[in-house]
Write an enzyme that holds these catalytic residues in place. Structure first.
Site, PDB file in Angstrom:
ATOM      1  N   ARG A  97      -9.644  29.910 -13.249  1.00  0.00           N
ATOM      2  CA  ARG A  97      -9.440  31.098 -14.089  1.00  0.00           C
ATOM      3  C   ARG A  97      -8.187  31.826 -13.603  1.00  0.00           C
ATOM      4  O   ARG A  97      -7.930  31.871 -12.386  1.00  0.00           O
ATOM      5  CB  ARG A  97     -10.641  32.041 -13.972  1.00  0.00           C
ATOM      6  N   HIS A 133      -4.674  27.035 -21.619  1.00  0.00           N
ATOM      7  CA  HIS A 133      -6.122  27.004 -21.368  1.00  0.00           C
ATOM      8  C   HIS A 133      -6.815  25.948 -22.241  1.00  0.00           C
ATOM      9  O   HIS A 133      -7.731  26.249 -23.003  1.00  0.00           O
ATOM     10  CB  HIS A 133      -6.733  28.401 -21.609  1.00  0.00           C
TER      11      HIS A 133
END
Ligand code: NDP
Ligand code: OXD
Length: 309
Positions: A224, A272
């Protein structure tokens, strides 16, 4: 026992079709359409629950994350008795194994250098290093870290992984706990982050950690964005402590146009996409979990809310 999906409408439509085929007895709605009576909603699958879920969905029994991570959830609004289940399904695993394998081979076979050479019309072969001499280290030995290592091991890389409680994976040196982190880093040429984002892991990828890697190591960041201190990464690349970085996640997402990481010659960025939940296999897992929930059995991927993952 109505099911509510709150996420991208396109994916919601795919889930709706799959539910209609595989479990037509379960009424299924895609947010913001809810069927009118919110008291009937028992199950929610979401990237982010609606605000104040306890009041909005008073009879909610289970919250499913549509992703493998749950850090995006504000769990403070979800009553403690409601189980929160993250997504563990083959599509996410396969995608991550592909992405990280590609990233490791990009670094291992010097594609950063060859890309720069091409821009300068330079033809200069570099020595090919044996995979066995390249030390891979994965932070996080969960579902994804383990699957990635099992694949990378097959190329002959020297593989290691680090986790909180330790694992046994054939052909992989497993390190457990904070007091083994330095030894793990000291033997890692390509560091891959596959940790969940928690209070304990936020900001872990920083100057102090980079300095414990061998000089010229590389980073693959698939966890993340907030795991990484991006200024520290730029400084480590400038000093040569780190040689390359491949980032699938950033903070924020996307980075502002002017951010120096966008144009850094030793950085690759993807939006992502390392892996994505695959609706067909995800719905199978959710239906299995609904069965388990009805029978009072533990669900696959149920998180420990105190641990945060
Ligand atoms: P798991 O929960 O299966 O595994 C997490 C691993 O991290 C476990 O081995 C755990 O240790 C370890 N860990 C957690 N906290 C610590 C800590 N403080 N110190 C050391 N080790 C720690 O997660 P997954 O493998 O399924 O997923 C990992 C993460 O990957 C997700 O949370 C998400 O952030 C990211 N992800 C990114 C995607 C992308 O597209 N970029 C897609 C999917 C996921 P232990 O085994 O001891 O519990
Ligand atoms: C996930 C993600 O957690 O897409 O599944 O990052």
């Amino acid at each position: 026992m109505t099911f509510l999906y709150k996420g991208s409408p396109e994916r919601g439509a795919q889930w709706a079709k799959l539910f209609a085929q595989k479990a037509p007895e379960i009424p299924f709605h895609v947010w913001p359409e809810t069927g009118g009576d919110l008291t009937k909603i028992r199950y929610l699958a979401a990237w982010q629950p609606p605000e104040d879920p306890a009041r909005t969905l008073p009879n909610l029994e289970v919250v499913f994350s549509v992703g493998a991570g749950v850090d995006q959830f504000d769990l403070s609004g979800v009553p403690a008795h409601i189980p929160v289940v993250r997504m563990i399904e083959p599509g996410i695993v396969e995608g991550m194994v592909e992405y990280v394998t590609h990233a490791v081979l990009t670094i291992h076979r010097d594609h950063f250098d060859y890309h720069l050479q091409q821009q300068q019309k330079t033809w200069h072969p570099l020595p090919v290093r044996a995979a066995s001499s390249r030390r891979i280290g994965v932070l996080g030995l969960g579902v994804l870290g383990t699957a990635v290592l099992e694949q990378l091991r097959l190329f002959g890389f020297a593989c290691a992984g680090w986790s909180r409680s330790g694992r046994e994976i054939e052909g992989v040196a497993c390190y457990a706990g904070a007091n083994t982190l330095d030894a793990f880093l000291a033997r890692t040429d390509i560091l891959i982050c596959l940790l969940p984002l928690t209070d304990a892991t936020r900001g872990l990828l920083n100057t102090a950690l980079f300095n414990k890697l061998p000089r010229g190591a590389s980073l693959i960041q698939t966890g993340r964005g907030p795991h990484l201190n991006q200024d520290d990464l730029l400084a480590a690349l400038a000093s040569g402590q780190l040689q390359n970085a491949i980032l699938d996640v950033t903070d924020p997402e996307p980075l502002p146009d002017t951010h120096p990481l966008w144009t850094h010659p030793r950085v690759r960025i993807t939006p992502h996409i390392a892996s994505e939940t695959r609706p067909d296999s995800a719905v199978e897992v959710v239906l299995e979990n609904l069965r388990r929930h009805r029978e009072g059995l533990p669900m696959l991927g149920q998180i420990d809310r105190n641990r945060g993952y």
